[in-house]
Scaffold this motif. Structure first.
Motif, PDB file in Angstrom:
ATOM      1  N   UNK A 252       2.200   7.698   4.209  1.00  0.00           N
ATOM      2  CA  UNK A 252       1.377   7.445   5.391  1.00  0.00           C
ATOM      3  C   UNK A 252       2.166   6.768   6.515  1.00  0.00           C
ATOM      4  N   UNK A 253       3.244   6.060   6.175  1.00  0.00           N
ATOM      5  CA  UNK A 253       4.040   5.397   7.211  1.00  0.00           C
ATOM      6  C   UNK A 253       4.857   6.410   8.026  1.00  0.00           C
TER       7      UNK A 253
ATOM      8  N   UNK B 251      12.035   1.615  -5.167  1.00  0.00           N
ATOM      9  CA  UNK B 251      11.785   1.306  -3.755  1.00  0.00           C
ATOM     10  C   UNK B 251      12.930   1.834  -2.891  1.00  0.00           C
ATOM     11  N   UNK B 252      14.155   1.691  -3.388  1.00  0.00           N
ATOM     12  CA  UNK B 252      15.317   2.202  -2.665  1.00  0.00           C
ATOM     13  C   UNK B 252      15.319   3.732  -2.665  1.00  0.00           C
ATOM     14  N   UNK B 253      14.879   4.353  -3.789  1.00  0.00           N
ATOM     15  CA  UNK B 253      14.809   5.815  -3.872  1.00  0.00           C
ATOM     16  C   UNK B 253      13.872   6.359  -2.802  1.00  0.00           C
ATOM     17  N   UNK B 254      12.748   5.681  -2.613  1.00  0.00           N
ATOM     18  CA  UNK B 254      11.787   6.102  -1.588  1.00  0.00           C
ATOM     19  C   UNK B 254      12.459   6.121  -0.205  1.00  0.00           C
ATOM     20  N   UNK B 255      13.228   5.076   0.091  1.00  0.00           N
ATOM     21  CA  UNK B 255      13.908   4.986   1.384  1.00  0.00           C
ATOM     22  C   UNK B 255      14.982   6.069   1.526  1.00  0.00           C
TER      23      UNK B 255
ATOM     24  N   UNK C 213       0.812  -1.221   0.000  1.00  0.00           N
ATOM     25  CA  UNK C 213       0.000   0.000   0.000  1.00  0.00           C
ATOM     26  C   UNK C 213       0.849   1.276   0.000  1.00  0.00           C
ATOM     27  N   UNK C 214       1.918   1.319   0.818  1.00  0.00           N
ATOM     28  CA  UNK C 214       2.750   2.525   0.895  1.00  0.00           C
ATOM     29  C   UNK C 214       3.381   2.838  -0.461  1.00  0.00           C
TER      30      UNK C 214
END
Length: 330
Positions: free
Chosen positions: A278-279, A212-216, A186-187
């Motif tokens: 949202x996390x 996914x790594x870019x988001x982190x 979902x995130x």
């Protein structure tokens, strides 16, 4: 996933209603121009339309999906449905002339024909002139469907001879729903739905480990900016630049940082349902109390300015170092 017209109607109700009404009333135009952004369902609609036109068991406007014609259109080998794509960077005059030869023949199995011209804005001047002749003197039972993401590049004489149907960008919630059905977390689905409004591209991004790594990396930068301010330039040098290592990736990184600060502003003004990360709710709640709306708006402005400078070919590392210095002051 819903089939045919129902699937398109979920996201493009207006154009679906216009076309299906025309099919039911047997009042079809001889040329349609479907215009809108990539991923809004133009090609999908053109093929469903062709099925409705040729279906042997049509019910109202709905193709059966099971007859010989429906199946061959779906597999791309119906003799009287022609899909024209650019040859290289453009649609050439010879491609339109080859179509015109088909126009002049009787249909292989009936007198009906449908021609779908993808990226119609990429026609050369000569190709557009050749197509114009067909549009000026349409054959009975022959329908042209032109698809474009750049309607302003279609010459006015062609536009005036087509019924123009404008496709709306898909809303983020629609993208998120499709990704969630495909078991994307979902995130990640929420974030990707704001990066693109093309479902296929959204799925590709969602399955890309780099994204996914870019988001982190972006979340980590935000944490450094809010808890270890002096270390932000070091983080850019040691962690950020190696991951966002070309202009396209740098642009994505700045966009993700922009969404994050917009989330903080949404939290401050009570629009929690609009938050994308949202996390990070607990951090946003804490930071929303520790900083002013004015400060957050100034940070958003600084990020937008950095994005503009990136597009003006500023040095990416110097740009990011300057940006984080500005953000940590806020």
């Amino acid at each position: 996933m819903a089939k045919g017209w129902e699937n398109i109607a979920r996201y493009q109700p207006r154009v679906t209603k216009l076309l299906t009404n025309s099919i039911e009333k047997k009042r079809l135009a001889h040329a349609y121009l479907l215009e809108g952004k990539k991923g809004t369902g133009k090609k999908e609609m053109s093929l469903v339309f062709a099925k409705s036109y040729f279906c042997e068991n049509l019910i109202d406007y709905q193709p059966c999906e099971n007859c010989k014609n429906c199946k061959r259109i779906q597999s791309g080998n119906h003799p009287d449905v022609h899909l024209l794509e650019p040859d290289g960077l453009s649609i050439k005059k010879w491609q339109i002339q080859a179509l015109q030869e088909e126009f002049s023949k009787s249909g292989v199995e009936s007198n009906k024909k449908v021609y779908i011209i993808s990226h119609a804005d990429k026609m050369t001047t000569n190709a557009a002139s050749s197509l114009l002749k067909f549009l000026e003197e349409p054959n009975a039972n022959t329908i042209a469907v032109l698809l474009t993401e750049q309607v302003h590049q279609i010459i006015s004489t062609i536009l005036s001879r087509c019924q123009v149907l404008s496709f709306q960008p898909l809303p983020p919630q629609a993208i998120k729903d499709e990704l969630t059905k495909l078991e994307i977390p979902a995130d990640l689905a929420t974030l990707v739905s704001h990066v693109t409004n093309d479902i296929e591209e959204a799925l590709e991004i969602s399955r890309d480990d780099w994204f996914a790594e870019a988001r982190l990396k972006v979340i980590k930068l935000y944490e450094v900016l809010t808890t270890r301010k002096g270390q932000a330039p070091i983080y850019i040098h040691t962690q950020w630049m190696s991951h966002f290592n070309d202009k396209e990736k740098q642009d994505i990184g700045i966009d993700l940082l922009l969404y994050l600060y917009k989330d903080l502003l949404s939290m401050q003004i009570g629009n929690e349902e609009q938050v994308i990360f949202k996390d990070l709710f607990p951090q946003f709640r804490q930071h929303a109390l520790q900083t002013t709306q004015r400060s957050v708006i100034e940070n958003i402005t600084s990020i937008l300015e950095a994005k503009k400078r990136l597009h003006a070919n500023a040095n990416p590392q110097l740009l990011m170092e300057h940006l984080v210095l500005t953000l940590q002051e806020g």
